[in-house]
Design an enzyme around this catalytic site. Structure first.
Site, mmCIF file in Angstrom:
data_model
loop_
_atom_site.group_PDB
_atom_site.id
_atom_site.type_symbol
_atom_site.label_atom_id
_atom_site.label_comp_id
_atom_site.label_asym_id
_atom_site.label_seq_id
_atom_site.Cartn_x
_atom_site.Cartn_y
_atom_site.Cartn_z
ATOM 1 N N ASP A 302 -57.906 -19.569 5.778
ATOM 2 C CA ASP A 302 -58.645 -18.823 6.789
ATOM 3 C C ASP A 302 -57.961 -17.465 6.945
ATOM 4 O O ASP A 302 -56.814 -17.281 6.524
ATOM 5 C CB ASP A 302 -58.625 -19.608 8.103
ATOM 6 C CG ASP A 302 -59.160 -18.805 9.269
ATOM 7 O OD1 ASP A 302 -60.259 -18.246 9.145
ATOM 8 O OD2 ASP A 302 -58.456 -18.717 10.292
ATOM 9 N N ASP A 505 -56.591 -22.294 11.670
ATOM 10 C CA ASP A 505 -56.014 -22.436 13.002
ATOM 11 C C ASP A 505 -57.049 -22.626 14.099
ATOM 12 O O ASP A 505 -56.736 -23.134 15.169
ATOM 13 C CB ASP A 505 -55.171 -21.198 13.347
ATOM 14 C CG ASP A 505 -56.035 -19.985 13.647
ATOM 15 O OD1 ASP A 505 -55.882 -19.382 14.729
ATOM 16 O OD2 ASP A 505 -56.873 -19.638 12.800
ATOM 17 N N ASP A 509 -62.421 -23.756 12.144
ATOM 18 C CA ASP A 509 -61.857 -24.247 10.884
ATOM 19 C C ASP A 509 -61.804 -25.774 10.823
ATOM 20 O O ASP A 509 -61.595 -26.339 9.744
ATOM 21 C CB ASP A 509 -60.429 -23.708 10.688
ATOM 22 C CG ASP A 509 -60.384 -22.193 10.652
ATOM 23 O OD1 ASP A 509 -61.281 -21.605 10.021
ATOM 24 O OD2 ASP A 509 -59.466 -21.608 11.257
#
Length: 621
Positions: A302, A505, A509
């Site tokens: 990410d 995080d 996600d």
């Protein structure tokens, strides 16, 4: 506790009438659940290692080796309890995700009156008011007002997004300083937040059950051991051997062939590797996860909060032609105007000015216009700070050169902020997210370790994502992704035969982490759902520990293979001795326990600091 109490009594040469009840109580408390699970599996015509271990423990007790049986019970009961606890906590966190959206909403009736209603009662077409600082109660479209909305929970964008009439907003996101009137487009159960919860739950349920190496052959091993034990008991008995001798031979075989040493061959290296990783800032949740990490062939990162810190910083200060200010003066005045503001971009500008030691002049007539920027007067001069779309005219020939500067800043993935002095553009500031200092080296180490370049999966725009990817060395960029889009990317990579680890995080996600072979969460700012869904957590937010823990997992796997070879050799030799000759029970127990000690000590080598150091070196740290 009962096992340890019995062991202490035994080591102190205490009476058997005291140690045996303690061991037997350990059997009952720790063994009834795996025994029940084994019986249910047996009813479905399958034989698993749970029932086999309980049978081996009972067999050990029947010939006086009650401590050996107790050790088997402790190992299996503890493993099962930890697995059940992890599953329950994940389910709780999925249910808690739905609490992100507010329970109530302010609905505007056809007569213009306001009423507070449960958010679950909103229907498509309702209009709701969202005041400053409140959460948006439902997915919808802005029909009146303007504000900035923090929608990081859904899209992962690091900065609040300006919202005006016609823009889409999501349930559970946070409104900024303005008031919005939103028309509901989806019911609560169809909102993006609800879909995230459903995706996590679905991915967790459909994710293939991963198993330790020994569990993959447990069915055949279990059947073979039971058949061999019965044969060693029945066949000699059929040939006229005394019952006691036949039973002793069978029980000796069950002891020496029991998978105690094999279990210890597998678990100590993985558990030791888990402990070692924990000391260096990586929490790996189970032995299965530690084994899975080493099989990773592709890593997906990410962006916001993972490769970046999720905190805006000033990256560029441009003085436009015709301005009488230099860059330092421009920053000083803009920071003074932004100082009373609550906007994160303004806070980044103020931090940059203070870092340069600039003294901020006093301001008068401060005014914040949600979604449009701020304005104030300094020494009688009017200064405005806002977005290019608000302060520049796209069709003006006079602003064409200024738009070139804005476009250049935005092409580098920065957020542009325009400054007007007495209604004349005098400067443009570029603001970006802070890239973690170790991101580039971590990406390079992961690429070398897995043999494939990592993938960037982000909800941010393409320009920003491409800029960040270029800085850290990622070639494969997937941008503007919603949570279900990230899951789709993971599924595509898995369909190509990749074993994917996803690092993230945010709540957005979590579905991808659940769908991946291994989900890794950044622990510093990770959401509760993400931390519960993830298989491993980088506690100190140090990206370089990710390639290191993958390398550590591979080292642990090599130790497991060596241990299995040792344990298998001991079992084969002792079992053949018992079948083809007469293996004395004390010698069989000694050989069995000796192999257990050897593989246990070999596995504990993974606890040494040198094991992590070698893993870190091989991962390029």
């Amino acid at each position: 506790m009962l096992f340890l109490a019995g062991l202490v009594v035994q080591l102190l040469d205490g009476p058997t009438w005291l140690s045996w009840p303690l061991y037997l109580a350990c059997y009952v408390i720790g063994g009834w659940e795996p025994a029940w699970a084994g019986l249910r599996a047996l009813r479905e015509k399958t034989l698993d290692v749970d029932l086999l271990m309980v049978a081996a423990a009972i067999g050990a007790a029947s010939i006086g080796q009650v401590m050996d049986g107790g050790l088997l019970i402790v190992i299996f009961a503890t493993s099962g309890a930890l697995e059940a606890l992890a599953t329950a906590r994940t389910e709780d966190s999925v249910r808690g995700l739905l609490d992100l959206a507010p329970d109530t909403a302010v609905r505007v009736t056809e007569g213009g009156e306001e009423e507070t209603v449960p958010a679950a009662d909103l229907v498509v077409g309702d209009e709701v008011l969202v005041r400053p600082g409140e959460q948006v109660p439902a997915d919808g479209t802005v029909v009146a007002g303007a504000s900035e909305v923090d929608q990081a929970t859904v899209t992962g964008e690091p900065l609040p997004v300006d919202k005006a009439v016609g823009d889409e907003v999501f349930a559970g996101t946070f409104n900024g300083t303005g008031m919005l009137r939103v028309q509901v487009d989806r019911r609560a159960e169809d909102s993006v937040v609800a879909r995230i919860a459903a995706l996590v739950e679905q991915a967790s349920q459909t994710k293939a059950r991963t198993q330790l190496f020994i569990e993959k052959v447990e069915q055949r091993y279990s059947i073979g051991m039971v058949v061999a034990t019965l044969a060693l008991f029945v066949i000699p008995l059929w040939w006229g051997e005394p019952l006691q001798e036949s039973l002793l031979r069978a029980m000796t075989f069950m002891i020496v062939a029991s998978p105690c040493a094999v279990v210890l061959a597998t678990m100590p290296p993985l558990l030791a590797a888990i402990a070692n990783a924990g000391r260096h800032g990586v929490l790996v949740k189970s032995a299965v996860v530690m084994e899975q990490l080493g099989a990773t062939t592709r890593v997906a990162f990410d962006k916001t909060g993972t490769l970046t810190r999720g905190t805006p910083e000033l990256a560029d200060v441009r003085v436009l032609p015709g301005s009488a200010l230099n860059s330092g003066q421009l920053l000083r005045y803009v920071a003074a105007v932004e100082h009373p503001s609550e906007h994160p971009l303004g806070a980044a500008i103020v931090r940059a000015a203070r870092a340069q030691g600039l003294e901020l002049p006093p301001v008068d007539d401060f005014l914040a216009k949600p979604g449009r920027g701020v304005s104030a007067r300094i020494d009688g001069s009017a200064i405005q700070v806002g977005s290019p779309a608000t302060l520049l005219d796209p069709g003006s020939a006079e602003d064409a050169e200024r738009w070139e500067v804005v476009d250049g800043i935005q092409a580098r993935g920065h957020t542009a902020v325009v400054v007007l002095w007495e209604r004349r553009p005098v400067g443009v500031l570029g603001i970006t997210d802070q890239v973690r200092g170790e991101a580039e080296s971590a990406v390079a180490a992961v690429a070398e370790l897995t043999g494939a370049g990592p993938v960037l999966v982000t909800g941010d725009n393409h320009a920003t994502a491409a800029t960040l990817a270029g800085q850290v060395g990622i070639m494969d960029v997937r941008a503007e992704l919603l949570p279900d889009d990230k899951v789709t990317v993971v599924r595509e990579l898995q369909a190509q035969g990749q074993r994917v680890a996803v690092v993230g995080d945010g709540i957005n996600d979590a579905p991808a982490l659940a769908a991946a072979h291994t989900g890794i969460a950044m622990g510093g700012a990770g959401s509760d759902l993400t931390l519960q869904t993830a298989d491993a957590i980088v506690v100190r937010d140090d990206l370089t520990t990710i390639p290191a823990v993958i390398a550590l997992s591979r080292r642990a796997h090599r130790v497991v293979v060596a241990n299995l070879a040792i344990a298998g050799t001991f079992i084969a030799v002792l079992a053949l001795w018992d079948v083809l000759g007469t293996l004395p029970l004390p010698l069989g127990v000694a050989g069995h326990e000796g192999s257990t000690v050897i593989v246990g000590l070999n596995g504990l080598r993974m606890l040494r600091p040198a094991a992590w150091k070698r893993a870190a070196v091989s991962a390029g740290r």
